[in-house]
Write an enzyme that holds these catalytic residues in place. Structure first.
Site, PDB file in Angstrom:
ATOM      1  N   GLN A 198       4.256   2.577  12.219  1.00 24.13           N
ATOM      2  CA  GLN A 198       3.779   3.951  12.011  1.00 24.13           C
ATOM      3  C   GLN A 198       2.432   4.043  11.305  1.00 24.13           C
ATOM      4  OE1 GLN A 198       6.447   2.580  10.646  1.00 24.13           O
ATOM      5  NE2 GLN A 198       6.717   3.152   8.497  1.00 24.13           N
ATOM      6  N   GLY A 252      -6.267  12.140   2.668  1.00 21.91           N
ATOM      7  CA  GLY A 252      -7.340  11.131   2.757  1.00 21.91           C
ATOM      8  C   GLY A 252      -7.324  10.112   1.637  1.00 21.91           C
ATOM      9  N   GLY A 304      -5.231   7.652   1.130  1.00 29.10           N
ATOM     10  CA  GLY A 304      -4.976   6.309   1.641  1.00 29.10           C
ATOM     11  C   GLY A 304      -6.285   5.651   2.056  1.00 29.10           C
ATOM     12  N   LYS A 305      -7.130   6.432   2.706  1.00 27.67           N
ATOM     13  CA  LYS A 305      -8.443   5.908   3.118  1.00 27.67           C
ATOM     14  C   LYS A 305      -9.302   5.573   1.898  1.00 27.67           C
ATOM     15  CE  LYS A 305     -12.492   7.012   5.983  1.00 27.67           C
ATOM     16  NZ  LYS A 305     -13.327   6.233   5.118  1.00 27.67           N
ATOM     17  N   GLY A 322      -1.726  12.653   3.454  1.00 28.35           N
ATOM     18  CA  GLY A 322      -2.404  13.599   4.358  1.00 28.35           C
ATOM     19  C   GLY A 322      -3.642  14.224   3.750  1.00 28.35           C
ATOM     20  N   VAL A 361       0.864  -1.188   0.000  1.00 26.38           N
ATOM     21  CA  VAL A 361       0.000   0.000   0.000  1.00 26.38           C
ATOM     22  C   VAL A 361       0.898   1.236   0.000  1.00 26.38           C
ATOM     23  CG1 VAL A 361      -1.800   1.275   1.229  1.00 26.38           C
ATOM     24  CG2 VAL A 361      -1.780  -1.240   1.288  1.00 26.38           C
ATOM     25  N   TYR A 403      -4.619   2.088   9.979  1.00 24.80           N
ATOM     26  CA  TYR A 403      -5.468   0.931   9.665  1.00 24.80           C
ATOM     27  C   TYR A 403      -6.526   0.702  10.747  1.00 24.80           C
ATOM     28  CZ  TYR A 403      -2.366  -0.137   5.769  1.00 24.80           C
ATOM     29  OH  TYR A 403      -1.661  -0.069   4.593  1.00 24.80           O
TER      30      TYR A 403
END
Lengths: 178, 178
Positions: free
Chosen positions: B153, B125, B127-128, B123, B115, B158
């Site tokens: 980190q 969003g 990744g979400k 920063g 990922v 998650y």
């Protein structure tokens, strides 16, 4: 032939009499004369994924696993990178006593699922035999990150095989539907 | 069309203006007008596994990952159950800014690997967004156990997405070659 020669090189450090020999590319005599309940049995190993699903269900029942739809089990086996069976023969019938399967990207990573040894054959080192073969097969395929998710009661079993928990703080995480 | 309709139902709770629309079955407009360094960009999402390996290598370089042989990367992608890319377009060129891939038995279990979001786009969003799409896709395939291995980190990242560590004492374990 060369594949199996490499695959089984230094295959075991067990105390039993072992005799790795080729019957064919699917059924390999792994442990000769394992003592079980006063009987001596030859234990075979197979990576053939043509598994009798009812035999597998029976094996999973024997350790109390929740039953799963056979259609989904078949799908999972068909899409596993590796499936390994341990069995003995009686009257030309294969008796399944151990199983494990692996998902993988065929390149870097693998995850081992559904490791099971029939309760009557537990405590005889067959879990180690099974896992040694899984690891050897994956290493033969040059897969270097081998992972699994261990229930608390088997963490020490896997530790003894060289598996480590939380290396450098890396955590195994799960997401389940609510 | 029905697949995508189901797939993107309730797709996002982001604050940005989102506009999920079909360009074709491969490139989906996911985030309309994400602000980045004074520019407004449309962010697309793709599950096409025909990925430019050099673009992917560049993306992985940007977060400091150790380089891996492209031949093995290609093999891993080809044998992943799912690969997801995030990108924006400029001059008809796709600019890869996010990536994730998943191994699976196509039935019960999946494991998410690699990922990555480009540092310039972290920063925000994304990744979400990426993980939400991974989970939706896996749930659409009726896969219920979704796993990953998180560096320290990113464990809290998650956790915020609903992933849990060590449920009922189950431990993620690793085996590496010595």
């Amino acid at each position: 032939m060369s594949f199996w020669k490499i695959f089984f090189k230094n295959t075991s450090d067990m105390n039993w009499q072992t005799n790795i020999e080729l019957e064919n590319t699917e059924n390999i005599l792994l442990v000769k004369h394992l003592e079980n309940e006063g009987q001596y049995l030859d234990i075979y190993f197979s990576i053939d994924d043509d598994i009798n699903l009812y035999d597998l269900e029976k094996l999973c029942d024997s350790v109390g696993w929740v039953r799963r739809p056979l259609k989904k089990v078949k799908m999972a086996i068909d899409h596993s990178f590796l499936t390994i069976c341990l069995f003995y023969k009686s009257c030309q019938k294969k008796n399944l006593i151990g199983f494990a399967r692996v998902t993988s990207d065929n390149s870097f990573n693998a995850t081992i699922w559904d490791v099971v040894i029939h309760p009557k054959f537990q405590g005889k080192g067959l879990g180690k035999v099974l896992m040694d073969q899984v690891i050897k097969q994956l290493r033969y395929s040059d897969i270097s990150t081998i992972t699994l998710f261990a229930d608390p009661q088997v963490v020490s079993f896997y530790r003894n095989l060289g598996f480590i928990t939380d290396p450098d703080g890396v955590k195994g995480m799960f997401w389940y539907p609510l």
